[in-house]
Write a protein that holds these residues in place. Structure first.
Motif, PDB file in Angstrom:
ATOM      1  N   ARG A  43      19.112 -53.504  97.701  1.00 26.44           N
ATOM      2  CA  ARG A  43      20.224 -53.823  97.497  1.00 26.44           C
ATOM      3  C   ARG A  43      21.363 -52.999  97.816  1.00 26.44           C
ATOM      4  NH1 ARG A  43      22.500 -57.703  94.338  1.00 26.44           N
ATOM      5  NH2 ARG A  43      20.557 -59.142  94.165  1.00 26.44           N
ATOM      6  N   VAL A  44      22.538 -53.223  98.196  1.00 24.38           N
ATOM      7  CA  VAL A  44      23.613 -52.869  98.513  1.00 24.38           C
ATOM      8  C   VAL A  44      24.982 -52.947  97.312  1.00 24.38           C
ATOM      9  CG1 VAL A  44      25.050 -51.566 100.686  1.00 24.38           C
ATOM     10  CG2 VAL A  44      22.232 -52.273 100.734  1.00 24.38           C
ATOM     11  N   ALA A  45      25.593 -52.310  97.649  1.00 22.29           N
ATOM     12  CA  ALA A  45      26.497 -52.195  96.031  1.00 22.29           C
ATOM     13  C   ALA A  45      27.439 -51.604  96.610  1.00 22.29           C
ATOM     14  CB  ALA A  45      26.227 -52.614  94.473  1.00 22.29           C
ATOM     15  N   VAL A  46      29.133 -52.436  96.362  1.00 21.13           N
ATOM     16  CA  VAL A  46      29.834 -50.655  96.476  1.00 21.13           C
ATOM     17  C   VAL A  46      30.881 -51.576  95.314  1.00 21.13           C
ATOM     18  CG1 VAL A  46      30.158 -51.046  99.283  1.00 21.13           C
ATOM     19  CG2 VAL A  46      31.841 -52.606  97.424  1.00 21.13           C
ATOM     20  N   GLN A  47      31.078 -49.609  95.037  1.00 22.51           N
ATOM     21  CA  GLN A  47      32.266 -49.459  94.101  1.00 22.51           C
ATOM     22  C   GLN A  47      33.720 -49.650  94.105  1.00 22.51           C
ATOM     23  OE1 GLN A  47      29.784 -47.221  90.856  1.00 22.51           O
ATOM     24  NE2 GLN A  47      29.815 -48.818  89.560  1.00 22.51           N
ATOM     25  N   PRO A  48      34.914 -49.833  94.547  1.00 23.66           N
ATOM     26  CA  PRO A  48      36.278 -48.361  94.869  1.00 23.66           C
ATOM     27  C   PRO A  48      35.997 -48.151  93.837  1.00 23.66           C
ATOM     28  CG  PRO A  48      36.455 -51.302  94.874  1.00 23.66           C
ATOM     29  CD  PRO A  48      34.829 -51.086  94.113  1.00 23.66           C
ATOM     30  N   CYS A  51      37.562 -40.628  96.376  1.00 27.09           N
ATOM     31  CA  CYS A  51      38.201 -40.155  98.135  1.00 27.09           C
ATOM     32  C   CYS A  51      37.944 -40.794  99.139  1.00 27.09           C
ATOM     33  CB  CYS A  51      37.826 -38.263  97.822  1.00 27.09           C
ATOM     34  SG  CYS A  51      39.092 -37.756  96.798  1.00 27.09           S
ATOM     35  N   SER A  52      36.359 -40.941  99.413  1.00 25.87           N
ATOM     36  CA  SER A  52      36.345 -41.502 100.916  1.00 25.87           C
ATOM     37  C   SER A  52      36.696 -43.290 100.802  1.00 25.87           C
ATOM     38  CB  SER A  52      34.423 -41.572 100.666  1.00 25.87           C
ATOM     39  OG  SER A  52      33.966 -42.777  99.474  1.00 25.87           O
ATOM     40  N   GLY A  53      37.345 -43.657  99.530  1.00 22.57           N
ATOM     41  CA  GLY A  53      37.868 -44.891  99.326  1.00 22.57           C
ATOM     42  C   GLY A  53      36.650 -46.207  98.671  1.00 22.57           C
ATOM     43  N   LEU A  54      35.359 -45.437  99.096  1.00 17.16           N
ATOM     44  CA  LEU A  54      34.222 -46.581  98.445  1.00 17.16           C
ATOM     45  C   LEU A  54      32.830 -45.321  97.935  1.00 17.16           C
ATOM     46  CD1 LEU A  54      33.996 -49.157 101.230  1.00 17.16           C
ATOM     47  CD2 LEU A  54      34.911 -49.567  98.436  1.00 17.16           C
ATOM     48  N   ARG A  55      31.964 -45.627  97.371  1.00 17.92           N
ATOM     49  CA  ARG A  55      31.009 -45.086  96.162  1.00 17.92           C
ATOM     50  C   ARG A  55      29.934 -46.575  96.672  1.00 17.92           C
ATOM     51  NH1 ARG A  55      32.120 -42.989  90.375  1.00 17.92           N
ATOM     52  NH2 ARG A  55      33.099 -45.410  90.460  1.00 17.92           N
ATOM     53  N   TYR A  56      28.527 -45.612  97.111  1.00 18.09           N
ATOM     54  CA  TYR A  56      27.807 -47.051  97.768  1.00 18.09           C
ATOM     55  C   TYR A  56      26.714 -46.917  96.546  1.00 18.09           C
ATOM     56  CZ  TYR A  56      30.483 -46.754 102.036  1.00 18.09           C
ATOM     57  OH  TYR A  56      30.897 -47.428 102.721  1.00 18.09           O
ATOM     58  N   SER A  84      30.670 -56.830  96.279  1.00 21.99           N
ATOM     59  CA  SER A  84      30.722 -56.310  97.674  1.00 21.99           C
ATOM     60  C   SER A  84      30.739 -56.377  99.016  1.00 21.99           C
ATOM     61  CB  SER A  84      29.028 -55.031  96.989  1.00 21.99           C
ATOM     62  OG  SER A  84      29.481 -54.375  96.007  1.00 21.99           O
ATOM     63  N   ALA A  85      30.377 -57.488  98.758  1.00 24.87           N
ATOM     64  CA  ALA A  85      30.000 -58.054 100.261  1.00 24.87           C
ATOM     65  C   ALA A  85      31.454 -58.380 101.094  1.00 24.87           C
ATOM     66  CB  ALA A  85      29.769 -59.822 100.301  1.00 24.87           C
ATOM     67  N   PRO A  86      32.532 -58.410 101.107  1.00 27.78           N
ATOM     68  CA  PRO A  86      33.826 -58.198 101.757  1.00 27.78           C
ATOM     69  C   PRO A  86      34.108 -56.859 101.992  1.00 27.78           C
ATOM     70  CG  PRO A  86      34.295 -59.836  99.672  1.00 27.78           C
ATOM     71  CD  PRO A  86      33.264 -59.304  99.274  1.00 27.78           C
ATOM     72  N   TYR A  87      33.456 -55.409 101.251  1.00 30.49           N
ATOM     73  CA  TYR A  87      34.033 -54.424 101.008  1.00 30.49           C
ATOM     74  C   TYR A  87      32.964 -53.926 102.355  1.00 30.49           C
ATOM     75  CZ  TYR A  87      36.990 -54.195  97.282  1.00 30.49           C
ATOM     76  OH  TYR A  87      37.160 -55.178  95.977  1.00 30.49           O
ATOM     77  N   LEU A  88      31.714 -54.763 102.723  1.00 33.26           N
ATOM     78  CA  LEU A  88      30.548 -54.065 104.011  1.00 33.26           C
ATOM     79  C   LEU A  88      30.534 -54.950 105.113  1.00 33.26           C
ATOM     80  CD1 LEU A  88      27.727 -53.830 101.037  1.00 33.26           C
ATOM     81  CD2 LEU A  88      28.864 -52.183 102.323  1.00 33.26           C
ATOM     82  N   ALA A  89      31.467 -56.091 105.040  1.00 32.69           N
ATOM     83  CA  ALA A  89      31.837 -56.367 106.332  1.00 32.69           C
ATOM     84  C   ALA A  89      31.599 -55.411 107.479  1.00 32.69           C
ATOM     85  CB  ALA A  89      32.789 -57.822 106.377  1.00 32.69           C
TER      86      ALA A  89
END
Length: 122
Positions: A43-48, A51-56, A84-89
């Motif tokens: 499972r891959v998830a992101v949290q906005p 300083c890189s813009g995203l945390r994975y 998370s899907a839109p951030y990982l496209a």
């Protein structure tokens, strides 16, 4: 009426999901085998933020959530939740095993280099 050429051109648009490289897929498969389970998926998830813009977050998960986007890479399933899907496209997950770097790496064309605060994402 749709011709085959028209169908191909619409499929050639920007990637819609995360991509797992062959090297990363083999590593994930080996790690799952070490766990001795056949019900786990990556499972891959992101949290906005950050300083890189995203945390994975990358972790093994047996759950299926409503709206999950599932992709199969050589028998390894990668699951991304609908938020998370839109951030990982178009993002690519690889595995590095070198002296200077070891572990999973994510190359995400959506990530900003400047500092991002809150939930904004451009």
């Amino acid at each position: 009426m749709t011709t085959p050429a028209q169908t191909e051109s619409t499929e050639a648009k920007a990637p819609t999901g995360v991509v797992l490289t062959d090297v990363a897929a083999e590593k994930v498969k080996a790690l799952i085998e070490q766990e001795g389970r056949d019900d786990l998926r990556l499972r891959v998830a992101v949290q906005p933020g950050g300083c890189s813009g995203l945390r994975y977050q990358l972790f093994f998960d047996e759950r299926s959530l409503d709206g999950d986007v599932v992709s199969d890479f050589g028998g390894v399933e990668v699951v991304v939740d609908r938020m998370s899907a839109p951030y990982l496209a178009g993002a690519s997950i690889d595995f590095a095993d070198r002296i200077d770097a070891q572990g999973f790496t994510i190359d995400n064309p959506n990530a900003q280099n400047s500092c991002a605060c809150g939930d904004s994402f451009h």
